[in-house]
Design a protein around this motif. Structure first.
Motif, mmCIF file in Angstrom:
data_model
loop_
_atom_site.group_PDB
_atom_site.id
_atom_site.type_symbol
_atom_site.label_atom_id
_atom_site.label_comp_id
_atom_site.label_asym_id
_atom_site.label_seq_id
_atom_site.Cartn_x
_atom_site.Cartn_y
_atom_site.Cartn_z
ATOM 1 N N CYS A 156 0.808 -1.216 0.000
ATOM 2 C CA CYS A 156 0.000 0.000 0.000
ATOM 3 C C CYS A 156 0.845 1.272 0.000
ATOM 4 C CB CYS A 156 -0.895 -0.012 1.237
ATOM 5 S SG CYS A 156 -1.769 1.515 1.550
ATOM 6 N N CYS A 157 1.916 1.283 0.795
ATOM 7 C CA CYS A 157 2.656 2.524 1.031
ATOM 8 C C CYS A 157 4.162 2.307 1.018
ATOM 9 C CB CYS A 157 2.283 3.108 2.399
ATOM 10 S SG CYS A 157 0.550 3.556 2.566
ATOM 11 N N ASP A 158 4.874 3.395 0.768
ATOM 12 C CA ASP A 158 6.319 3.442 0.966
ATOM 13 C C ASP A 158 6.555 4.146 2.291
ATOM 14 O OD1 ASP A 158 7.247 2.301 -1.498
ATOM 15 O OD2 ASP A 158 6.635 4.159 -2.502
ATOM 16 N N PHE A 159 7.493 3.635 3.087
ATOM 17 C CA PHE A 159 7.729 4.159 4.422
ATOM 18 C C PHE A 159 9.121 4.754 4.527
ATOM 19 C CE2 PHE A 159 4.636 0.770 4.793
ATOM 20 C CZ PHE A 159 3.627 1.403 5.483
ATOM 21 N N GLU A 160 9.212 5.874 5.250
ATOM 22 C CA GLU A 160 10.501 6.476 5.566
ATOM 23 C C GLU A 160 10.818 6.141 7.017
ATOM 24 O OE1 GLU A 160 10.992 10.641 4.638
ATOM 25 O OE2 GLU A 160 9.610 10.438 2.938
ATOM 26 N N ILE A 161 11.971 5.537 7.239
ATOM 27 C CA ILE A 161 12.401 5.113 8.555
ATOM 28 C C ILE A 161 13.688 5.870 8.894
ATOM 29 C CG2 ILE A 161 13.082 3.121 9.954
ATOM 30 C CD1 ILE A 161 10.239 2.866 8.824
ATOM 31 N N ASP A 162 13.800 6.382 10.136
ATOM 32 C CA ASP A 162 15.022 7.079 10.521
ATOM 33 C C ASP A 162 16.112 6.064 10.897
ATOM 34 O OD1 ASP A 162 14.565 6.235 13.153
ATOM 35 O OD2 ASP A 162 13.996 8.218 13.879
ATOM 36 N N LYS A 163 17.285 6.578 11.245
ATOM 37 C CA LYS A 163 18.418 5.692 11.527
ATOM 38 C C LYS A 163 18.214 4.824 12.765
ATOM 39 C CE LYS A 163 21.044 9.228 14.024
ATOM 40 N NZ LYS A 163 22.274 10.013 14.037
ATOM 41 N N TYR A 164 17.214 5.142 13.583
ATOM 42 C CA TYR A 164 16.924 4.359 14.778
ATOM 43 C C TYR A 164 15.808 3.338 14.536
ATOM 44 C CZ TYR A 164 19.571 8.172 16.781
ATOM 45 O OH TYR A 164 20.543 9.092 17.041
ATOM 46 N N GLY A 165 15.286 3.304 13.317
ATOM 47 C CA GLY A 165 14.216 2.368 13.000
ATOM 48 C C GLY A 165 12.826 2.896 13.286
ATOM 49 N N ASN A 166 12.719 4.190 13.585
ATOM 50 C CA ASN A 166 11.419 4.797 13.872
ATOM 51 C C ASN A 166 10.758 5.261 12.580
ATOM 52 O OD1 ASN A 166 11.687 4.630 16.741
ATOM 53 N ND2 ASN A 166 13.112 6.356 16.625
ATOM 54 N N LEU A 167 9.463 5.105 12.512
ATOM 55 C CA LEU A 167 8.695 5.551 11.368
ATOM 56 C C LEU A 167 8.659 7.076 11.351
ATOM 57 C CD1 LEU A 167 6.805 4.827 9.007
ATOM 58 C CD2 LEU A 167 4.934 4.812 10.652
ATOM 59 N N VAL A 168 9.042 7.658 10.234
ATOM 60 C CA VAL A 168 9.085 9.109 10.109
ATOM 61 C C VAL A 168 7.935 9.613 9.239
ATOM 62 C CG1 VAL A 168 10.456 11.058 9.277
ATOM 63 C CG2 VAL A 168 11.578 9.144 10.406
ATOM 64 N N ASP A 169 7.707 8.936 8.125
ATOM 65 C CA ASP A 169 6.658 9.369 7.215
ATOM 66 C C ASP A 169 6.262 8.198 6.323
ATOM 67 O OD1 ASP A 169 4.827 11.073 6.058
ATOM 68 O OD2 ASP A 169 6.298 12.337 5.037
ATOM 69 N N TYR A 170 5.191 8.359 5.600
ATOM 70 C CA TYR A 170 4.758 7.349 4.646
ATOM 71 C C TYR A 170 4.138 8.045 3.449
ATOM 72 C CZ TYR A 170 -0.054 8.147 6.154
ATOM 73 O OH TYR A 170 -1.261 8.714 6.424
#
Length: 178
Positions: A156-170
């Protein structure tokens, strides 16, 4: 839900959270009691029972900050970190609304595992006992269910993950491939 029920359900999770921030077990127990007291005194302010867990952990966060202030310890919190944490909460809150249709597309048993553990916060060991299966089997089933849910999200979506593995945006995908 009574204060006793709330405490039985969330006490261990709150203790684990406190333990990640406070090294002294005696301080952790004292802060746990502070959280219980604040919960008891302020439960009437909670407007939506579905946000109970988040509300409790917000209280825990404030208790930790107060603890360090009382200890005259300086805890540096960068403005960028605060903004990032708020954005992460917003993104996660938006995605939580999207989970239910995906769970409905999954086999009922797998969807129930995710609902109980990840959305409602039930302890895995207790759920394994209720089903009369080993804890390792339960964890394996949960991991398999999470993988299936992730695959549905990835379609469904592409996800942006920060260097700590936290979801930042989609970003929703233009074409559905699944």
């Amino acid at each position: 839900m009574s204060i006793e029920q709330i405490w039985l359900e969330y006490k261990n999770s709150l203790r684990a959270f406190l333990t990640t921030k406070i090294s002294n077990p005696a301080d952790v127990e004292e802060l746990l009691q502070d959280i219980l007291l604040k919960t008891h005194l302020n439960i009437h302010h909670l407007q939506d029972q579905r946000s109970l867990k988040a509300w409790l952990f917000q209280i825990a966060h404030h208790v930790i900050v107060d603890f360090y202030r009382r200890q005259n310890k300086h805890v540096e919190i960068e403005l960028d970190d605060i903004i990032s944490q708020q954005e992460n909460k917003t993104v996660k809150a938006e995605l939580i609304k999207c989970i239910e249709p995906f769970l409905q597309a999954m086999p009922e048993e797998e969807a129930d595992l995710i609902r109980k553990i990840d959305l409602e916060g039930y302890p895995q060991k207790e759920e394994a006992l209720k089903l009369n299966i080993s804890y390792s089997t339960y964890k394996s089933r949960l991991q398999k269910s999470r993988s299936k849910l992730k695959a549905l999200f990835d379609c469904c979506c592409d996800f942006e993950i920060d260097k700590y593995g936290n979801l930042v945006d989609y970003h929703p995908k233009q074409k559905k491939f699944c």
